[in-house]
Write an enzyme that holds these catalytic residues in place. Structure first.
Site, PDB file in Angstrom:
ATOM      1  N   LYS A 207     -22.620 -51.023 -55.406  1.00  0.00           N
ATOM      2  CA  LYS A 207     -23.523 -52.036 -55.188  1.00  0.00           C
ATOM      3  C   LYS A 207     -23.885 -51.777 -53.979  1.00  0.00           C
ATOM      4  CE  LYS A 207     -20.902 -55.198 -52.896  1.00  0.00           C
ATOM      5  NZ  LYS A 207     -22.647 -55.851 -51.544  1.00  0.00           N
ATOM      6  N   ASP A 260     -22.297 -58.798 -58.952  1.00  0.00           N
ATOM      7  CA  ASP A 260     -22.891 -58.252 -57.097  1.00  0.00           C
ATOM      8  C   ASP A 260     -23.631 -57.246 -56.623  1.00  0.00           C
ATOM      9  OD1 ASP A 260     -21.866 -58.937 -54.242  1.00  0.00           O
ATOM     10  OD2 ASP A 260     -20.150 -58.055 -54.704  1.00  0.00           O
ATOM     11  N   ARG A 271     -26.790 -57.484 -46.029  1.00  0.00           N
ATOM     12  CA  ARG A 271     -26.957 -56.534 -45.086  1.00  0.00           C
ATOM     13  C   ARG A 271     -27.076 -55.420 -45.293  1.00  0.00           C
ATOM     14  NH1 ARG A 271     -21.515 -58.798 -43.452  1.00  0.00           N
ATOM     15  NH2 ARG A 271     -20.410 -57.528 -45.176  1.00  0.00           N
TER      16      ARG A 271
END
Length: 380
Positions: A207, A260, A271
């Site tokens: 992911k 997620d 990030r």
């Protein structure tokens, strides 16, 4: 064979390896739950500052941590200290995990093994190993089978604010997954157990690659349609890669998969999304990494995913495009145009063969004669 410590009680001793963003937030969560928490860090300044002020000077800097958390280090705790722990939790970046486990293994008592929890996300560069395989290589198959993995949509800042959060918890040893779920479970933090640690690891690593793609799209100025396309096609690619690897396709429909993926692809708090966004705005990767201030595992993971995709022979055009931008210097606008110019194809299609890498890993674990579906779905 290993023997396990009993279910950690309400006042367990927990040692967390890693004082980064996620390690710190989990220390706070477990400290709030009245456990005695020790957080290992490599930076002497961080350790001193934390123990004086109960604040992390680098991560979650505005958060006041519970008083029952103690920072330790920079040397690794010795065997006597580890023997007293009920739980060892590893929040070390994947690329540094092997070296740390090699040092820790001689200190583990297999006749009284603490609960082992891993929350890192990524694939090791060079070996292309998942965390589970790193544990097999460094600690042996019995310890690896007992390891528990936690993953899901869980930004650190929101956990410490007690925002309602749910995660997936998986292990080949169901009783250990249940222990970990009970340890973390709170009214604001719900845990769901499962038996597919390979799928949870893959989804947690993959992911991050698609989060970079989503960030690139937003940085280039594309809007909601494009982001929805990247998330949906990213999920399709993740499921195809995971199934070819040997994971259950159902895992990618859970919290560690689509949950997620959606979170990481749609928030500037990610990030990896931030790396992609800044690339889309025209910044160089070197400049972004130098100024990011924290680890974006998707950058290193993309290199490992490229090798995995090539070895499996599956179609993953988005992942391949992210690799070309990061490591071949391809222009982000060109990468998007070439993706959109690909010929029409079937929307959903699982690979005809599945399970090669997972079966090799099961062989290392001594589970080569066990059906994959039986391991991952014991209650079906």
């Amino acid at each position: 064979m290993v023997s396990f410590k009993p279910q950690p009680d309400s006042n367990s001793k927990v040692l967390i390896f890693g004082a980064g963003n996620f390690g710190s937030c989990l220390a706070s969560h477990l400290g709030d739950s009245q456990h005695d928490v020790f957080m290992w860090a490599r930076e002497p300044e961080l350790i001193k500052h934390f123990n004086l002020h109960h604040r992390n000077p680098i991560y979650l800097t505005d958060h006041d941590f519970p008083q029952n958390i103690t920072a330790v280090g920079p040397e690794q705790p010795d065997k006597e200290f580890i023997d007293k722990m009920d739980v060892l939790l590893f929040a070390i970046p994947t690329q540094f995990l092997r070296a740390n486990l090699q040092q820790i293994r001689p200190k583990l008592d297999i006749n009284n093994l603490p609960l082992l929890i891993f929350v890192n996300k990524g694939i090791e560069i060079g070996t292309h190993a998942l965390t589970l395989e790193i544990i097999v290589d460094t600690c042996g198959p019995d310890i690896a089978k007992a390891a528990t993995f936690i993953s899901g949509p869980s930004f650190a800042k929101e956990i410490v604010e007690r925002q309602p959060t749910s995660v997936s918890v998986a292990s080949f040893t169901e009783s250990e997954a249940v222990k970990a779920a009970n340890l973390f479970h709170q009214p604001h933090f719900r845990c769901y157990t499962g038996g597919d640690p390979i799928g949870i690891e893959l989804s947690g690593a993959l992911k991050n690659v698609y989060a970079i793609a989503s960030g690139m799209s937003d940085g280039l100025g594309f809007l909601n349609n494009t982001r929805a396309m990247i998330i949906t096609r990213g999920l399709a690619e993740m499921t195809c890669i995971g199934t070819a690897y040997g994971a259950s396709p159902l895992t990618f429909l859970g919290l560690s998969g689509v949950g997620d993926l959606f979170l990481t692809c749609s928030s500037s708090n990610s990030r990896n999304y931030t790396v992609g966004y800044r690339l889309g705005k025209g910044e160089s990767l070197d400049s972004i990494i130098d100024t990011l201030g924290s680890v974006a595992e998707g950058v290193s993971t993309t290199k490992a995913v490229k090798k995995v995709v090539d070895d499996l022979g599956v179609s993953a055009p988005i992942a391949n495009s992210v690799y070309d931008v990061l490591y071949n210097g391809k222009d982000t606008k060109l990468a998007v145009r070439q993706l959109m110019e690909l010929p029409p194809s079937r929307e959903l299609e699982l690979p005809p063969t599945a399970g090669g890498p997972a079966r090799q890993l099961l062989r290392k674990l001594g589970l080569e004669n066990t059906d994959l579906n039986t391991i991952m779905h014991p209650h079906l």
